[in-house]
Design a protein around this motif. Sequence first.
Motif: not given
Length: 71
Positions: A52-71
């Motif tokens: 899980q940590a490896r998967h999260e670390a491989e995500l791009t900075v544009w791949d954010v949680p859905a609840n961040w859409s209002d930021r």
Amino acid sequence: MTIAIQKTELGFRSLRRFVSSVRTRLDLWRTRRALARLDSHLLKDIGITPEQARHEAELTVWDVPANWSDR
């Protein structure tokens, strides 16, 4: 005169929003890099697997949680 002031204020708000977004993305990048460096026993302490940590670390900075859409 009023129109010029309004455009300037809008420009500053847009710039602040952009700078805030860049800061947030950099923080996310740093956090994901730190997560990638944690040992398995530390990952276990926070309740995630090395996969899980490896998967999260491989995500791009544009791949954010859905609840961040209002930021």
